[in-house]
Design an enzyme around this catalytic site. Structure first.
Site, mmCIF file in Angstrom:
data_model
loop_
_atom_site.group_PDB
_atom_site.id
_atom_site.type_symbol
_atom_site.label_atom_id
_atom_site.label_comp_id
_atom_site.label_asym_id
_atom_site.label_seq_id
_atom_site.Cartn_x
_atom_site.Cartn_y
_atom_site.Cartn_z
ATOM 1 N N GLU A 51 0.826 -1.220 0.000
ATOM 2 C CA GLU A 51 0.000 0.000 0.000
ATOM 3 C C GLU A 51 0.853 1.259 0.000
ATOM 4 O O GLU A 51 0.571 2.221 -0.726
ATOM 5 C CB GLU A 51 -0.950 0.025 1.212
ATOM 6 C CG GLU A 51 -2.169 -0.873 1.081
ATOM 7 C CD GLU A 51 -1.882 -2.351 1.352
ATOM 8 O OE1 GLU A 51 -0.731 -2.663 1.757
ATOM 9 O OE2 GLU A 51 -2.786 -3.180 1.157
ATOM 10 N N HIS A 94 -12.043 -5.608 8.576
ATOM 11 C CA HIS A 94 -12.654 -5.519 7.241
ATOM 12 C C HIS A 94 -13.979 -4.774 7.302
ATOM 13 O O HIS A 94 -14.847 -4.991 6.471
ATOM 14 C CB HIS A 94 -12.904 -6.919 6.652
ATOM 15 C CG HIS A 94 -11.672 -7.653 6.242
ATOM 16 N ND1 HIS A 94 -10.842 -8.255 7.138
ATOM 17 C CD2 HIS A 94 -11.117 -7.864 5.023
ATOM 18 C CE1 HIS A 94 -9.835 -8.835 6.492
ATOM 19 N NE2 HIS A 94 -9.978 -8.604 5.205
#
Ligand SMILES: Cc1ncc(C[n+]2csc(CCOP(=O)(O)OP(=O)(O)O)c2C)c(N)n1
Length: 678
Positions: A418, A485
């Site tokens: 990322e 999540h």
């Protein structure tokens, strides 16, 4: 090449005579080039000597010295063409001078004046300039490698055969961002010259406490990358080797790692001293001074004479003094609040492109997918990157088919990196591209937090370089996915000046706002609620269109209470309003930054009661700021205390019963009824 670690004791037995220290070999270099390299090293050295005097006189603030490391900066900058990007760090003054930036501009920069590169907004070497194709560092060091990846990717896509060079010290190589960037560069075969100036110490930390391998360049093999170790204080070795390496990289684009052996002859910065460095090391390395040794060599070969040396020094000193006077004569920087605020974002003139009458019913997920595909058609400089987004189509299938339509150059699967990818998006923007980065889940943005809040958000304000990047953020709970999540982490970003934050709740909004976000030259965090992806449908115009960022939508016109919300909250509020027979005026913010204050205030005034609803937990969230803003602007119009409904102050639990209890929705009816009854 020599085989030692800069701080290891083997080096103590080096010869004492500087001429013998290096085996200079000019090969077929003409005298002019040999002298030019000398002059190029002399210039930063003489500037530094002057700066050290000014520092003692209190006329400049911090100073990071590159004395003794000039051959690296000058050598690298000398082998790159003027239109190839250089990404220096804090000890690379020679990069700036070799690119021939007028000295008064550098001096003004260091004094925080307007003729510098940041309008007094950032200090020392923390600036970039498109004019000179230099991208300066941010303090965090590591993201610089990823930015170089992005610039190089841009070069590959343009097929311009250019190389870019990026610097770090050996200390910086311990950062995770560097590992990610090296990996990405290798997987994508990006033509980046990764320069590691191993100068023995990272602040006070010697190499033995920084890494545990013989040579940092040994790591190149692990990345599947070519690596070289070069005596960084021998300008001819640096120049000859790099010239070959760089021209070969232009022919055959690939990343190359170079470890330069050198030494930091002064403190980390001037105030911090060098007490922790053994004197013998200093003495040994003093003999390897890149300028003195080369000077001696040039004199023995007759290329440099005493007269020429004196002439060079006089010319450079005169230039320094003239330009210093210009910088000192320049007034202190001044500005206004409005100007400062206006420069946070690049001015965005986003064309009006209206939705057409031809519509189809789409789910939120399809509208986003369609919008993204149309944006790819609209902007042929748009690159999308993310994990599993190419052949696999992304975990939510939003990018399905884009690889086939737009090719693997523009639709890029990334390693799980990322930080490097978000930094690379910055680099793409510097090189004239637009980027959309898909976070696989919004939660994972924490692994790329640094480049977003420090690079993307701050660069336009710092030196006028926009970050034309959209980060797509599949977010939110209600999907039984647990703490990692399910987060809706918009408040991490609304707090950071320089970022736009968009959060649609309906398919038509999502499509038009995504297109506008991509058209906007500024960084946008685009939140997409996972629970809405396949549960919310709506009519969506088939054409490519923009909806303006920063415009809320009033969805219902009830008279008793205003509910201000966004994302999943919009649907909770609509459901409840229907059950309560339309008592609510529901404002869907759609965009959190910029915020449509006017619509909010108008809606609050219309009902006198307000409930702020957010899916995120309360403290430090959007509702808190809205509450403060409403209290400040609408106090006289309020008939009841402002109420906030938010999720519990806990991580997001997995089991359905716990998640339901966690979510703000479970407290919405009760709070709304209390407010209505007040
Ligand atoms: C992420 C981060 N951690 C710590 C620092 C503080 N810091 C700035 S420079 C530096 C040492 C860097 O060493 P190195 O990369 O070897 O470069 P050198 O200063 O030796 O040229 C440190 C610890 C920082 N700027 N950023």
């Amino acid at each position: 090449m020599i085989t030692f670690n800069p701080t290891n004791n083997n080096f103590m037995s080096r010869p004492k005579n500087p001429v013998q220290v290096f085996n200079f070999d000019s090969k077929d270099l003409d005298d002019g080039t040999q002298l030019s390299l000398y002059r190029r090293m002399l210039k930063p050295r003489l500037i530094e000597e002057k700066m050290l005097i000014l520092l003692r006189q209190g006329k400049i603030s911090k100073w990071f010295s590159g004395i003794g490391q000039e051959a690296i900066s000058v050598g690298v900058a000398s082998v790159l063409n003027a239109d190839e990007y250089l990404l220096p760090m804090h000890r690379n003054l020679g990069v700036f001078t070799t690119r021939e930036i007028p000295l008064y501009r550098l001096f003004s920069q260091w004094q925080g004046k307007a003729n510098g590169f940041t309008n007094g907004r950032d200090r020392s070497f923390h600036f970039g300039t498109q004019e000179f194709k230099i991208v300066g560092m941010i303090s965090h060091l590591g993201p610089q490698f990823g930015v170089a990846d992005g610039i190089a990717l841009g070069n590959v896509l343009k097929d311009n055969k250019q190389v870019c060079a990026v610097f770090t010290g050996e200390g910086g190589t311990s950062e995770g961002d560097i590992h990610e960037a090296l990996n990405v560069a290798s997987v994508w075969q990006l033509p980046v010259l990764f320069c590691i100036a191993n100068n023995g110490y990272g602040l006070s930390t010697p190499t033995s406490q920084q890494y545990n391998c013989d040579y940092l360049v040994d790591r190149a093999k692990g990345y599947g990358m070519e690596g070289h170790r070069i005596q960084g204080n021998n300008i001819l070795e640096v120049y000859h080797n790099l010239k070959d390496i760089v021209s070969s990289m232009r022919e055959n684009p690939r990343p190359v790692m170079v470890e330069f052996e050198t030494f930091r002859m002064r403190g980390h910065e001037e105030a911090s001293g060098t007490k922790y460095v053994p004197q013998e090391l200093m003495d040994q390395w003093a003999l390897k001074d890149p300028i003195k040794t080369y000077e001696t060599y040039l004199k023995t070969t007759g290329v440099l004479t005493e007269v020429k040396e004196a002439e060079f020094k006089e010319q450079i000193r005169e230039e320094i003094n003239d330009h210093l006077s210009m910088a000192f004569d320049e007034p202190e920087v001044s500005s206004t609040e409005i100007k400062e605020l206006n420069d946070v974002f690049q001015e965005s003139v986003i064309e009006d492109v209206d939705p057409s009458d031809k519509q189809q019913e789409l789910r939120l997920v399809d509208a986003i997918a369609q919008g993204l595909g149309q944006a790819m058609e609209q902007h042929d400089n748009l690159v999308i990157m993310g994990q599993d987004i190419a052949e696999y189509g992304g975990v939510f299938k939003i990018t399905e088919g884009l690889l086939e339509r737009f090719g693997s150059g523009r639709v890029r699967n990334t390693p799980i990196c990322e930080s490097a990818i978000l930094s690379a998006a910055m680099g793409l923007s510097i090189n004239g591209f637009k980027a959309v980065v898909e976070m696989q889940f919004a939660d994972f943005v924490s692994s790329g937090f640094n480049p977003i809040v420090n690079y993307l958000a701050k660069t336009n304000y710092r030196w006028g370089q926009n970050a034309d990047v959209v980060v797509r953020m599949p977010c939110g709970a209600g999907v039984g996915a647990g703490p990692f999540h399910s987060q809706t982490n918009e408040a991490w970003f609304t707090h950071t000046p320089g970022l736009k934050v968009v959060y649609p709740a309906f398919p038509d909004d999502a499509k038009g706002l995504l297109a506008a976000s991509i058209a906007d030259p500024n960084p946008v965090l685009f939140f997409e609620h996972k629970a809405l992806y396949r549960s919310v449908r709506g009519m969506v115009s088939e054409n490519y269109y923009h909806l303006p960022l920063g415009k809320a939508n009033v969805l219902t016109r009830g008279e008793e209470v205003t509910i201000i919300t966004y994302g999943a909250g919009v649907h909770w509020a609509l459901e409840l309003d229907e059950a309560l027979k339309n008592k609510c005026r529901i404002v869907d913010l759609r965009c959190l930054m910029p915020l449509d204050k006017e619509t909010i205030i108008r809606a609050v005034k219309a009902t006198g009661k307000v409930l702020l609803l957010q899916e995120d937990s309360a403290f430090g969230g959007i509702g808190s700021d809205l509450s403060a803003m409403i209290a400040e602007t609408c106090f006289e119009y309020l008939d009841a205390p402002i109420h906030r409904v938010a999720s519990l102050e806990t991580p997001i639990p997995f089991a359905a019963a716990l998640e339901t209890q966690y979510l703000a929705k479970s407290r919405l009816v009760r709070t709304l009824k209390e407010l209505l009854a007040y």
